[in-house]
Design a protein around this motif. Structure first.
Motif, PDB file in Angstrom:
ATOM      1  N   ASP A  86     -15.165  -8.660  -1.427  1.00 39.53           N
ATOM      2  CA  ASP A  86     -14.611  -8.268  -0.123  1.00 39.53           C
ATOM      3  C   ASP A  86     -15.725  -8.026   0.892  1.00 39.53           C
ATOM      4  O   ASP A  86     -15.587  -8.377   2.075  1.00 39.53           O
ATOM      5  CB  ASP A  86     -13.749  -7.012  -0.244  1.00 39.53           C
ATOM      6  CG  ASP A  86     -12.373  -7.319  -0.815  1.00 39.53           C
ATOM      7  OD1 ASP A  86     -11.938  -8.482  -0.723  1.00 39.53           O
ATOM      8  OD2 ASP A  86     -11.743  -6.384  -1.354  1.00 39.53           O
ATOM      9  N   GLN A  87     -16.822  -7.436   0.480  1.00 39.77           N
ATOM     10  CA  GLN A  87     -17.936  -7.190   1.400  1.00 39.77           C
ATOM     11  C   GLN A  87     -18.576  -8.499   1.863  1.00 39.77           C
ATOM     12  O   GLN A  87     -18.900  -8.647   3.035  1.00 39.77           O
ATOM     13  CB  GLN A  87     -19.009  -6.324   0.718  1.00 39.77           C
ATOM     14  CG  GLN A  87     -18.599  -4.894   0.516  1.00 39.77           C
ATOM     15  CD  GLN A  87     -18.458  -4.152   1.830  1.00 39.77           C
ATOM     16  OE1 GLN A  87     -19.229  -4.379   2.772  1.00 39.77           O
ATOM     17  NE2 GLN A  87     -17.456  -3.302   1.913  1.00 39.77           N
ATOM     18  N   LEU A  88     -18.721  -9.456   0.927  1.00 42.13           N
ATOM     19  CA  LEU A  88     -19.353 -10.725   1.289  1.00 42.13           C
ATOM     20  C   LEU A  88     -18.415 -11.626   2.107  1.00 42.13           C
ATOM     21  O   LEU A  88     -18.851 -12.247   3.070  1.00 42.13           O
ATOM     22  CB  LEU A  88     -19.790 -11.476   0.024  1.00 42.13           C
ATOM     23  CG  LEU A  88     -20.951 -10.871  -0.746  1.00 42.13           C
ATOM     24  CD1 LEU A  88     -21.207 -11.654  -2.026  1.00 42.13           C
ATOM     25  CD2 LEU A  88     -22.202 -10.837   0.105  1.00 42.13           C
ATOM     26  N   ALA A  89     -17.151 -11.699   1.719  1.00 47.61           N
ATOM     27  CA  ALA A  89     -16.234 -12.640   2.366  1.00 47.61           C
ATOM     28  C   ALA A  89     -15.491 -12.014   3.534  1.00 47.61           C
ATOM     29  O   ALA A  89     -14.953 -12.729   4.377  1.00 47.61           O
ATOM     30  CB  ALA A  89     -15.244 -13.186   1.342  1.00 47.61           C
ATOM     31  N   GLY A  90     -15.382 -10.710   3.586  1.00 49.96           N
ATOM     32  CA  GLY A  90     -14.670 -10.043   4.669  1.00 49.96           C
ATOM     33  C   GLY A  90     -13.159 -10.064   4.494  1.00 49.96           C
ATOM     34  O   GLY A  90     -12.421  -9.879   5.454  1.00 49.96           O
ATOM     35  N   THR A  91     -12.680 -10.275   3.297  1.00 55.38           N
ATOM     36  CA  THR A  91     -11.238 -10.252   3.014  1.00 55.38           C
ATOM     37  C   THR A  91     -10.934  -8.899   2.390  1.00 55.38           C
ATOM     38  O   THR A  91     -10.963  -8.753   1.171  1.00 55.38           O
ATOM     39  CB  THR A  91     -10.866 -11.379   2.054  1.00 55.38           C
ATOM     40  OG1 THR A  91     -11.630 -11.242   0.866  1.00 55.38           O
ATOM     41  CG2 THR A  91     -11.138 -12.739   2.674  1.00 55.38           C
ATOM     42  N   SER A  92     -10.603  -7.937   3.233  1.00 51.88           N
ATOM     43  CA  SER A  92     -10.591  -6.535   2.856  1.00 51.88           C
ATOM     44  C   SER A  92      -9.873  -6.218   1.547  1.00 51.88           C
ATOM     45  O   SER A  92     -10.538  -5.885   0.581  1.00 51.88           O
ATOM     46  CB  SER A  92     -10.029  -5.707   4.001  1.00 51.88           C
ATOM     47  OG  SER A  92     -10.069  -4.356   3.688  1.00 51.88           O
ATOM     48  N   PRO A  93      -8.574  -6.256   1.403  1.00 58.63           N
ATOM     49  CA  PRO A  93      -8.049  -5.789   0.112  1.00 58.63           C
ATOM     50  C   PRO A  93      -7.824  -6.903  -0.892  1.00 58.63           C
ATOM     51  O   PRO A  93      -7.636  -6.631  -2.072  1.00 58.63           O
ATOM     52  CB  PRO A  93      -6.722  -5.148   0.487  1.00 58.63           C
ATOM     53  CG  PRO A  93      -6.231  -5.946   1.633  1.00 58.63           C
ATOM     54  CD  PRO A  93      -7.483  -6.354   2.384  1.00 58.63           C
ATOM     55  N   TRP A  94      -7.860  -8.168  -0.468  1.00 60.50           N
ATOM     56  CA  TRP A  94      -7.416  -9.235  -1.354  1.00 60.50           C
ATOM     57  C   TRP A  94      -8.388  -9.505  -2.493  1.00 60.50           C
ATOM     58  O   TRP A  94      -7.962  -9.776  -3.626  1.00 60.50           O
ATOM     59  CB  TRP A  94      -7.136 -10.511  -0.551  1.00 60.50           C
ATOM     60  CG  TRP A  94      -6.002 -10.296   0.396  1.00 60.50           C
ATOM     61  CD1 TRP A  94      -6.089 -10.168   1.743  1.00 60.50           C
ATOM     62  CD2 TRP A  94      -4.640 -10.107   0.046  1.00 60.50           C
ATOM     63  NE1 TRP A  94      -4.852  -9.927   2.273  1.00 60.50           N
ATOM     64  CE2 TRP A  94      -3.933  -9.882   1.240  1.00 60.50           C
ATOM     65  CE3 TRP A  94      -3.932 -10.098  -1.143  1.00 60.50           C
ATOM     66  CZ2 TRP A  94      -2.572  -9.657   1.282  1.00 60.50           C
ATOM     67  CZ3 TRP A  94      -2.574  -9.880  -1.113  1.00 60.50           C
ATOM     68  CH2 TRP A  94      -1.907  -9.661   0.089  1.00 60.50           C
TER      69      TRP A  94
END
Length: 139
Positions: A86-94
């Motif tokens: 999530d930190q690297l891709a920016g897809t918060s909860p998924w």
């Protein structure tokens, strides 16, 4: 015994053989001693040696702790990977959700492998063969 027959009584002055010296009693004494020796050997063999006893937790408790730690390890690794993704891709909860489920399923698979319900992984056992694994392998 006949009706009119009187019981046989020893005459005065005659000695009856003592019970302790009769052949039946000697045979019983021999059998009793043999039985005592066998029982002593059985008791000695039955008692576990104190140095051989385990000093740790009972077997069932150790297995329960091992299985729970394997399950928790899978879930924790899934959460850490999910948060990192999530930190690297920016897809918060998924990423957290997907990797949490993957970690959960990996933990369940680890438990099933430990219990023996599923065959262990074959990865690496039948992988790429090395050159020195051939029929002319040096010994």
């Amino acid at each position: 015994m006949a009706k009119d027959a009187k019981p046989v009584k020893p005459e005065k002055g005659t000695q009856m053989p003592e019970q302790g010296n009769s052949p039946e009693t000697l045979d019983l004494e021999t059998r009793r001693r043999n039985l005592q020796e066998k029982l002593a050997r059985y008791q000695r063999d039955k008692k576990p040696d104190p140095s051989e006893q385990e000093s740790g937790p009972p077997k069932g408790m150790a297995q329960a702790i091992r299985l729970s730690s394997e399950f928790l390890a899978g879930v924790v690794v899934g959460v850490i990977l999910g948060l990192g993704f999530d930190q690297l891709a920016g897809t918060s909860p998924w990423g957290l959700i997907i990797f949490l489920f993957l970690g959960f399923s990996a933990g369940v698979l680890n438990i099933l492998r430990s219990v023996g319900a599923v065959a262990p992984s074959q990865i690496g056992k039948n992988g790429a063969s090395r050159q020195d694994d051939g029929p002319n392998k040096p010994k």
